[in-house]
Write a protein that holds these residues in place. Structure first.
Motif, PDB file in Angstrom:
ATOM      1  N   ASP A 124       6.060   0.055  10.164  1.00 50.74           N
ATOM      2  CA  ASP A 124       5.840  -0.886   8.843  1.00 50.74           C
ATOM      3  C   ASP A 124       5.903   0.067   7.601  1.00 50.74           C
ATOM      4  OD1 ASP A 124       5.294  -3.141   7.452  1.00 50.74           O
ATOM      5  OD2 ASP A 124       2.978  -3.012   7.539  1.00 50.74           O
ATOM      6  N   ALA A 126       6.715   0.832   3.717  1.00 48.71           N
ATOM      7  CA  ALA A 126       6.587   0.083   2.040  1.00 48.71           C
ATOM      8  C   ALA A 126       6.777   0.826   1.134  1.00 48.71           C
ATOM      9  CB  ALA A 126       4.899  -0.185   2.104  1.00 48.71           C
ATOM     10  N   PHE A 162       5.741   1.150  -2.522  1.00 49.11           N
ATOM     11  CA  PHE A 162       4.523   0.531  -3.226  1.00 49.11           C
ATOM     12  C   PHE A 162       4.735   0.864  -4.830  1.00 49.11           C
ATOM     13  CE2 PHE A 162       1.810   1.229   0.500  1.00 49.11           C
ATOM     14  CZ  PHE A 162       1.261  -0.067   0.600  1.00 49.11           C
ATOM     15  N   ASN A 199       5.580   4.931   1.724  1.00 51.76           N
ATOM     16  CA  ASN A 199       4.201   4.858   2.735  1.00 51.76           C
ATOM     17  C   ASN A 199       4.918   4.282   4.165  1.00 51.76           C
ATOM     18  OD1 ASN A 199       1.482   5.068   2.755  1.00 51.76           O
ATOM     19  ND2 ASN A 199       1.730   3.292   3.977  1.00 51.76           N
ATOM     20  N   ASN A 216       3.794   3.641   8.035  1.00 48.55           N
ATOM     21  CA  ASN A 216       2.914   3.373   9.267  1.00 48.55           C
ATOM     22  C   ASN A 216       3.665   3.184  10.483  1.00 48.55           C
ATOM     23  OD1 ASN A 216       0.941   3.586   7.149  1.00 48.55           O
ATOM     24  ND2 ASN A 216       0.374   1.418   7.085  1.00 48.55           N
ATOM     25  N   LEU A 264       3.509   2.792  14.750  1.00 53.55           N
ATOM     26  CA  LEU A 264       2.730   2.974  16.166  1.00 53.55           C
ATOM     27  C   LEU A 264       3.685   3.826  17.206  1.00 53.55           C
ATOM     28  CD1 LEU A 264       0.991  -0.628  16.827  1.00 53.55           C
ATOM     29  CD2 LEU A 264       0.111   1.432  15.767  1.00 53.55           C
ATOM     30  N   MET A 318      -0.184   7.217  16.670  1.00 51.87           N
ATOM     31  CA  MET A 318       0.121   6.534  15.274  1.00 51.87           C
ATOM     32  C   MET A 318       0.857   7.930  14.558  1.00 51.87           C
ATOM     33  SD  MET A 318      -3.290   4.545  14.947  1.00 51.87           S
ATOM     34  CE  MET A 318      -2.989   3.490  14.020  1.00 51.87           C
ATOM     35  N   TRP A 361       1.338   8.292  10.383  1.00 56.82           N
ATOM     36  CA  TRP A 361       1.145   8.031   9.102  1.00 56.82           C
ATOM     37  C   TRP A 361       1.924   8.849   8.094  1.00 56.82           C
ATOM     38  CZ3 TRP A 361      -3.196   9.340   5.471  1.00 56.82           C
ATOM     39  CH2 TRP A 361      -3.052   8.747   4.306  1.00 56.82           C
ATOM     40  N   SER A 404       2.880   9.581   3.716  1.00 58.63           N
ATOM     41  CA  SER A 404       2.683   8.607   2.433  1.00 58.63           C
ATOM     42  C   SER A 404       3.083   9.893   1.405  1.00 58.63           C
ATOM     43  CB  SER A 404       1.372   8.166   2.472  1.00 58.63           C
ATOM     44  OG  SER A 404       1.314   7.504   1.204  1.00 58.63           O
ATOM     45  N   VAL A 427       1.988   8.358  -1.693  1.00 58.45           N
ATOM     46  CA  VAL A 427       1.347   7.718  -2.780  1.00 58.45           C
ATOM     47  C   VAL A 427      -0.216   7.748  -2.183  1.00 58.45           C
ATOM     48  CG1 VAL A 427       3.138   6.287  -3.314  1.00 58.45           C
ATOM     49  CG2 VAL A 427       1.791   5.430  -1.408  1.00 58.45           C
ATOM     50  N   ARG A 471      -3.606   0.050  -2.424  1.00 56.47           N
ATOM     51  CA  ARG A 471      -2.401   0.249  -1.431  1.00 56.47           C
ATOM     52  C   ARG A 471      -2.400   0.605  -0.216  1.00 56.47           C
ATOM     53  NH1 ARG A 471       0.930   3.908  -6.106  1.00 56.47           N
ATOM     54  NH2 ARG A 471       1.673   2.124  -7.708  1.00 56.47           N
ATOM     55  N   VAL A 472      -3.191   1.551  -0.038  1.00 53.98           N
ATOM     56  CA  VAL A 472      -3.307   2.083   1.373  1.00 53.98           C
ATOM     57  C   VAL A 472      -4.530   2.346   1.915  1.00 53.98           C
ATOM     58  CG1 VAL A 472      -2.490   4.359   3.007  1.00 53.98           C
ATOM     59  CG2 VAL A 472      -0.915   3.359   0.897  1.00 53.98           C
ATOM     60  N   GLN A 496      -6.558   3.704   5.040  1.00 58.41           N
ATOM     61  CA  GLN A 496      -6.522   4.356   6.535  1.00 58.41           C
ATOM     62  C   GLN A 496      -8.010   4.507   7.201  1.00 58.41           C
ATOM     63  OE1 GLN A 496      -2.833   4.286   6.779  1.00 58.41           O
ATOM     64  NE2 GLN A 496      -3.590   6.007   8.346  1.00 58.41           N
ATOM     65  N   LEU A 521      -1.847  -1.503  13.376  1.00 58.72           N
ATOM     66  CA  LEU A 521      -1.285  -1.695  11.896  1.00 58.72           C
ATOM     67  C   LEU A 521      -2.049  -2.880  11.192  1.00 58.72           C
ATOM     68  CD1 LEU A 521       2.508  -1.222  12.612  1.00 58.72           C
ATOM     69  CD2 LEU A 521       0.817   0.722  11.911  1.00 58.72           C
ATOM     70  N   LEU A 522      -2.270  -2.562   9.954  1.00 57.96           N
ATOM     71  CA  LEU A 522      -3.015  -3.601   8.983  1.00 57.96           C
ATOM     72  C   LEU A 522      -2.021  -3.759   8.031  1.00 57.96           C
ATOM     73  CD1 LEU A 522      -6.388  -1.808   8.846  1.00 57.96           C
ATOM     74  CD2 LEU A 522      -5.904  -3.507  10.759  1.00 57.96           C
ATOM     75  N   ARG A 523      -2.202  -5.321   7.797  1.00 54.75           N
ATOM     76  CA  ARG A 523      -1.511  -5.847   6.470  1.00 54.75           C
ATOM     77  C   ARG A 523      -2.620  -6.408   5.736  1.00 54.75           C
ATOM     78  NH1 ARG A 523       4.243  -8.122   8.452  1.00 54.75           N
ATOM     79  NH2 ARG A 523       5.360  -5.943   8.731  1.00 54.75           N
ATOM     80  N   GLY A 567      -1.628  -7.045  -0.352  1.00 55.23           N
ATOM     81  CA  GLY A 567      -0.180  -6.315  -0.011  1.00 55.23           C
ATOM     82  C   GLY A 567      -0.543  -4.889   0.193  1.00 55.23           C
ATOM     83  N   ALA A 568      -1.562  -4.627   0.193  1.00 53.46           N
ATOM     84  CA  ALA A 568      -1.983  -3.061   0.830  1.00 53.46           C
ATOM     85  C   ALA A 568      -1.687  -3.027   2.342  1.00 53.46           C
ATOM     86  CB  ALA A 568      -3.549  -2.711   0.627  1.00 53.46           C
ATOM     87  N   LYS A 569      -1.428  -1.963   2.599  1.00 54.92           N
ATOM     88  CA  LYS A 569      -1.187  -1.625   4.114  1.00 54.92           C
ATOM     89  C   LYS A 569      -1.963  -0.736   4.597  1.00 54.92           C
ATOM     90  CE  LYS A 569       3.460  -3.655   4.127  1.00 54.92           C
ATOM     91  NZ  LYS A 569       4.580  -3.547   4.725  1.00 54.92           N
ATOM     92  N   GLY A 570      -2.158  -0.642   6.021  1.00 57.11           N
ATOM     93  CA  GLY A 570      -3.099   0.367   6.530  1.00 57.11           C
ATOM     94  C   GLY A 570      -2.877   0.587   8.163  1.00 57.11           C
ATOM     95  N   MET A 571      -3.839   1.507   8.563  1.00 58.51           N
ATOM     96  CA  MET A 571      -3.751   1.712   9.902  1.00 58.51           C
ATOM     97  C   MET A 571      -5.376   1.663  10.303  1.00 58.51           C
ATOM     98  SD  MET A 571      -0.864   4.690   9.975  1.00 58.51           S
ATOM     99  CE  MET A 571      -0.385   4.471  11.682  1.00 58.51           C
TER     100      MET A 571
END
Lengths: 385, 385, 385, 385
Positions: free
Chosen positions: A224, A226, A228, A237, A239, A241, A251, A253, A255, A257, B161-162, B164, B241-243, B247-251
């Protein structure tokens, strides 16, 4: 160690204002295996000339183009043994090809190329040539990374189950490329960087580190990406798996940003018997835990460090080595490979850990698969072997 | 502060050998807002009796079942004000319902229930009852987590934005449940834990922390769960994975097979203007970076801490507070909510940060979505609002 | 654990605005061995009364003076078992004496008194009384300090050679006492603190910690005290060379003018076979190095922790305990000593580690010797046995 | 930067098996200002020859004695510009004198000499010669040490009050010199090291660092030296109280019997407005606290770094530099001083921070005063200006 003559080194790229060119030159000097004697240091002729003069290159070896350099040097009796290619990514392929065809060993920055096809061409060409082709995944030059690999491959943490790798930076939190800052400009420009931004610039390092240190191979990815920062043309950025061929999961990651992070590459690997943790910003340390025992803080040149780590260090414990020494290690290992080729002997096996063109191609394949997965909304996508 | 009478507390679960029951009792004592006067401390009557005696409960308030306790206490003039439910997960729903119906405030451990449907029932029931229903996502009681939330919601790091978040542990690296160890046994048993293992036990904490501190809501997840230990019945490693809705993304990574990690919950949030980092094992610190400036190490009760953090602390800086004090904060905040209800007044807004039944239900929804995504090979799956 | 009745606790000092009184009350509650039932909480009657009301004391046990409290409580059938004395230093002696003479066990803050003579009187009086007299060198309640002591006394680091202890704070960098801040005011006032400022306030903690954890006794000191802040009446920076009876050497630094330090008590002990390091602000960790091996990071409740550490902890590893739990440990251990006295049995030996009146007197002797040495331009000065 | 010709470098000492000679050679290469062209690398002629061959020295410049080297090189048109003296301490004086008299610039390891008298002779001789004489207190080459100095001299932490410096190592915990280990053997041998062991080897570094970074001068010392390891001929643990000319006070601890420490040089300086902290093993970081504000973590090449730090670095933040780069900085600064002399111009002021012969002599004076104080049972003893 350096009773042998120094290898004659040429450089493509790395002229005025370049960061990584200066790094390569220091790295080549540290262990005294190289002498820089030729260069085509910039794409603009005038800048190339000025850059070479500033470095003290003889005027007849201070070339306007790398093609000229390859042609001329391959004919000189004292021609360069090896070339370092430290240009923006889009030049790597053509330049590497040019020197391979001229019979000159190659040290090339990563990512190897901007497409899988061109990476494969280089693999094939390098294979046929019999020349050394090193790719500077420089973080694999750190002694504690080498030691981590030795521990893991030696079974110290059991079967590998979980691999977490991350590489956050914060320097592109704003649209720095709009200011004309050189490092930001080319790295965020698809023309020069290829289709991947953060992914190609630093994600590939994280990928290589994870495979190198763990001995595992990523089989498929779900990504995924992005962007930003408004106005940016490439991802900033990443992400991902990871699923590894042996069943491990992980995982990744990356970035650019993430303010508060400078160059925070970090690897954690866990197995059925223990785990390790390493951070690039404290590279002289490695935490090792055997399940059921307290964590042990291994240190470079400290107690319990094996042959692979000892091979890659210069100083006693507590005297920090850093980024330049890790980079130097790749140059030193490449020198051993080149000398072994020249002498028709087997190289020191410890030196053979320096990443090669296939590792470079694998990184390009990874980038390609991640881009494909992200475009397909994170669908699991295989990574080319 | 405690010139008011102490609230009368009952407890369900938490008898002999239980870890979390003892934690709740200490947490309830620290700030002196509660007095434990009744209990149904184990499912086996004899063990329940012994446990209550050991805690000095009066024999007529040392109940064999929680149903008896709810019935009897709701009739006493000096009956309990509030009950703590600290059983294995599968009991939470029925017990909570029982006390709500008896008109008694509830403090319930997480995960709230093992199914979304039952979680929703509790939300509805609690809403109708007008009673306080706190859920012990205890990490939200840490002062530096409260401060992080205040900073982020105050715009200090710009647009988020991010995100984790990770929560690795190593204690289930082997099949510990086979040894009969009580904590391992129920947590890895689908009958008592529900369909999620590591995910429900600690992944839910990570999820709540990420939302709580960032003020953002997870919109969808792509998950890859694993069970690495042979013979284990539930997941022991969770990669997601997170949305987020904005609009932020994460894990999110949670693991119980990561040797070298004890209880290493860690949150990092990055925005357009800066970032924060917090680790549960060093809970008195919070790193704050404003983009373009060096990182600042904020400390609990140190310079620059605002109202939310100050509300949740007892000691000057450098005098470490820990897990028990964070847990105590939830009890203290719940006491304020209960007293405000009793007095028909508005509670201290700082106390209103204590997680409630809707937060509990949201965690159950998250678990459900993650399980669904993982079953669908990581397909993006929405999280119920 | 608390099936026994709670001990009835009285308190002298610790009223409105006091820091340490609140700490003692929480510490007494955490493990549920005490119930606060009486107090003489301030020297001003009105403030004493208000403070007791705020704490919910019965009006007939909310005394105006400690003398009244001692007299009245010693006559009640439900009179206090034990008193906590948490006043400024100059009251300690008279209050302690008063309760000892009334046959009531004593828990007293440090420094025990402001003169060696009065400290010796208390030692004698306590000895004759047969009562428990605990002194709250609270840092000795940390489990990892207990574990360090167990390791060192068990010979794990060999013969002790070097002991470095330091206790820097920064809060008195300016003349804070001029602002009327209560904590600063009494601590820098010779009338209430005695002749030592920083030395008595925190230097004594460092001294006790060094001796407690190492099992060594300071034989002589060479000291250089300073008062850096203009207008301050007592020392605010303490530099001391230490010689121990067994031949070990060390240094003690305490400061309240070291900005960037909050409460940074730290101990390092080195012997012929290894070394340990512990920091109060990360109290759950203890670094242990055996010479020739890498450093091991021991953690509270983690692998390798022995009986002494286990005795003093409540939670699994990774769930941080802090200052309040360490303080609680002294209360819990004192409760065991009191109960053992009451029951005419031997106490749990682990509880006997709680510092007593002789440790308190030893700290006063240390202060006295340091002041004498510093006045004599750093001449080596013996510490009274 | 290196468009100018490289300076021609000779080396005395640093042959086979030497640690520090190799360090000097790498340091001289890193920034490309030097070329090693001559040497008298060992006191035994055969070993000197072998060592020079291994380094690729021309046979006519691979000398058996430094006297020959000074004589021959001073006559060559392409003779060495500068000599590095990296022998055991007892040779420094005679070798330095020899090259000064031959008109050759000198870079000399510390301690400058083994007696104050001889140190003074070198100061006088160097002064008369007009030659550059650098002394490799290498820790002053770290960019964050330079930055600390800039901050402190710029008043950022106010009037300096407290200076704590320590330099613990653990490698001499046993009688390693008995094993014939070369580094241990000469460092613990009074014939080669002079009258100070740990004090001269590392105590002098700590002393220089404290004065260099703080801008303060030690006025007097009270010392307590120890030799803990039976059979050792020199001190292995150094405890010193410091009084500075401006009224600041401090402590210096150096040890080679502190297991768990590798090379843990650490400096803390506190003033009326703030404090700084720096550790050699994490050299890229510097903690800065302004009183009343949270601690800021400054990083090499990060935000907020001034000219002095920027002058001494090569890489962006997060790319760790280490011991070799700090050492290289002294070589690079010395090169600037030498070139400025050669060009009869003023050098870059930033380069003038490289320690010189007077700094070397001051270190020798410090050693002498500490030995005198310790012999006088810790009597305060002045340090020669």
């Amino acid at each position: 160690m350096n009773s042998r003559r120094r290898l004659r080194l040429g450089m493509v790229g790395g002229g005025e204002g370049a960061f990584i060119g200066a790094v390569h030159r220091i790295a080549a000097r540290i262990d005294d295996h190289y002498e820089l004697v030729a260069g085509a240091l910039a794409s603009e002729p005038e800048k190339a000339r000025r850059s070479g003069e500033a470095l003290g290159l003889a005027s007849d070896r201070n070339y306007e183009t790398y093609q000229e350099m390859a042609a001329a040097e391959s004919k000189r009796p004292d021609g360069i043994d090896v070339v370092s290619i430290v240009t923006p990514n889009h030049i790597h392929h053509d330049a590497a090809r040019c020197f391979l065809e001229a019979g000159i060993h190659v040290i090339c920055d990563k990512p190897l190329t901007t497409t899988v096809k061109r990476a494969q061409e280089l693999v094939t060409l390098a294979g046929k040539s019999g020349l050394v082709f090193a790719v500077t995944y420089n973080y694999s030059g750190y002694p504690m990374v080498r030691h981590a690999r030795e521990l893991i491959l030696g079974g110290e943490i059991g079967n590998v189950r979980v691999i977490q790798v991350e590489y956050p930076q914060g320097w592109l939190t704003d649209l720095l490329e709009a200011s004309g800052q050189k490092q930001a400009a080319w790295r965020t420009d698809p023309q020069r960087s290829g289709p991947a931004g953060c992914l190609g610039d630093i994600g590939t390092h994280a990928f290589h580190l994870a495979e190198f240190a763990s001995g595992q191979r990523v089989a498929e990815v779900a990504a995924d990406l992005a962007t930003f920062v408004e106005g940016r043309l490439l991802d900033d950025n990443v992400n991902i798996l990871l699923r590894f061929a042996n069943g491990a999961k992980g995982m990744l990651w990356a970035s650019q940003v993430a303010p508060g992070n400078q160059n925070a590459l970090r690897l954690r690997v866990y197995g059925s018997k223990g785990g390790i943790e390493w951070s690039q910003e404290q590279p002289n340390d490695l935490a090792l835990t055997r399940h059921g025992a307290p964590t042990t803080q291994l240190t470079r040149s400290g107690a319990g460090i094996g042959a692979a780590g000892a091979h890659a260090t210069r100083l006693p414990g507590g005297h920090p080595e850093g980024y330049l020494e890790a980079y130097a290690q790749l140059y030193t290992d490449a020198a051993e490979l080149i000398r072994a080729k020249n002498d028709s002997r087997d190289p020191d096996p410890a030196a053979a850990l320096v990443p090669d063109v296939r590792d470079g191609a694998r990184g390009v394949g990874f980038v390609s698969s991640v881009l494909a997965s992200s475009s397909a909304n994170g669908a699991w996508t295989g990574v080319p072997a």
